[in-house]
Enzyme design. Structure first.
Site, mmCIF file in Angstrom:
data_model
loop_
_atom_site.group_PDB
_atom_site.id
_atom_site.type_symbol
_atom_site.label_atom_id
_atom_site.label_comp_id
_atom_site.label_asym_id
_atom_site.label_seq_id
_atom_site.Cartn_x
_atom_site.Cartn_y
_atom_site.Cartn_z
ATOM 1 N N TYR A 1 -10.286 1.450 6.631
ATOM 2 C CA TYR A 1 -9.098 1.460 5.772
ATOM 3 C C TYR A 1 -9.422 1.491 4.279
ATOM 4 C CZ TYR A 1 -4.433 0.007 4.190
ATOM 5 O OH TYR A 1 -3.213 -0.064 3.577
ATOM 6 N N SER B 1 0.813 -1.226 0.000
ATOM 7 C CA SER B 1 0.000 0.000 0.000
ATOM 8 C C SER B 1 0.840 1.267 0.000
ATOM 9 C CB SER B 1 -0.955 -0.006 1.202
ATOM 10 O OG SER B 1 -1.896 -1.036 1.091
#
Length: 244
Positions: free
Chosen positions: A212, A95
């Site tokens: 998230y 990420s």
């Protein structure tokens, strides 16, 4: 940037890389134009998370003006063996677009084009006048008005009210889970994606809970609209090219 536990069972945090060369010499923060007191808070936060068991180990590094202004190594690589964390510990990282997107947004804050606590409605009208689910697992029609607008700070802290629901303990078979699964990211424009998202209620009120992933996608759209250029072009001209 904070990364989830990797193969070594640790966690790393890296911050502020500035200048084309990362020298290995440690300078006093004042020499690099940074605050020793403020950087010490980074170490204190790392120590707190290691002490309370939320992280097994943390490495923090700050480079500025070609010199290392801060280094802190705390905790363990592996809790089972108690192998200490090292500066050169290898981490599994993922990420990485997310912290870069956050940096892009903060550049626009410095440019005066965005403000942390300003509602995003001006540039993301699809997210104006949000409705919130009465019950996160309930019908999509059982909603109430959001108590306040979504802000840039909410996007940066993953508290805009939407996100990957499985991390929040909500079944993907729930009505909102199925609705999110139907969202199309590939093969659509940013405007089309935002239109899809704007048609759905928030799972939680803005600022209420960490959720998230999805806020970073929305943040990318915000950066493009605020800068007036494609997202990838902004990253290239304002981050990647200056940093070589």
């Amino acid at each position: 940037m904070i990364f989830r536990k990797g193969l070594v069972g640790g966690l790393a945090a890296f911050a502020v890389v500035s200048g084309p060369v990362m020298a290995q010499t440690l300078r006093h923060p004042v020499e690099t134009g940074m605050s020793h007191t403020r950087l010490q808070r980074v170490t204190e936060v790392a120590e707190k998370h290691v002490a309370d068991g939320s992280l097994s180990g943390v490495v923090t590094l700050v480079y500025r003006k070609g010199h290392q202004a801060h280094i802190s190594v705390r905790g363990f690589q592996d809790l089972a063996t108690k192998a200490p964390m090292r500066r050169d510990t290898i981490f599994a990282m993922a990420s990485m677009t997310k912290p870069i997107t956050a940096v892009a947004a903060m550049i626009l804050v410095e440019d005066g084009k965005l403000r942390l606590d300003e509602p995003v409605d001006r540039l993301l009208p699809e997210l104006a006048n949000r409705m919130v689910l009465d019950n996160p697992t309930g019908p999509l029609t059982d909603v109430r008005p959001a108590p306040r607008p979504i802000t840039l700070r909410d996007l940066l802290t993953y508290r805009m009210g939407i996100g990957v629901i499985r991390y929040a303990g909500i079944s993907q078979d729930s009505p909102i889970g199925k609705a999110y699964a139907a969202l199309s990211v590939r093969g659509v424009t940013a405007d089309q994606y935002m239109a899809q998202l704007g048609a759905l209620p928030l799972v939680y009120a803005p600022g209420e809970r960490f959720m998230y992933n999805m806020p970073s996608t929305v943040l990318g759209v915000l950066v493009a609209r605020a800068s007036g250029m494609p997202f990838e072009q902004f990253l290239e001209t304002r981050i990647f090219r200056p940093l070589d």
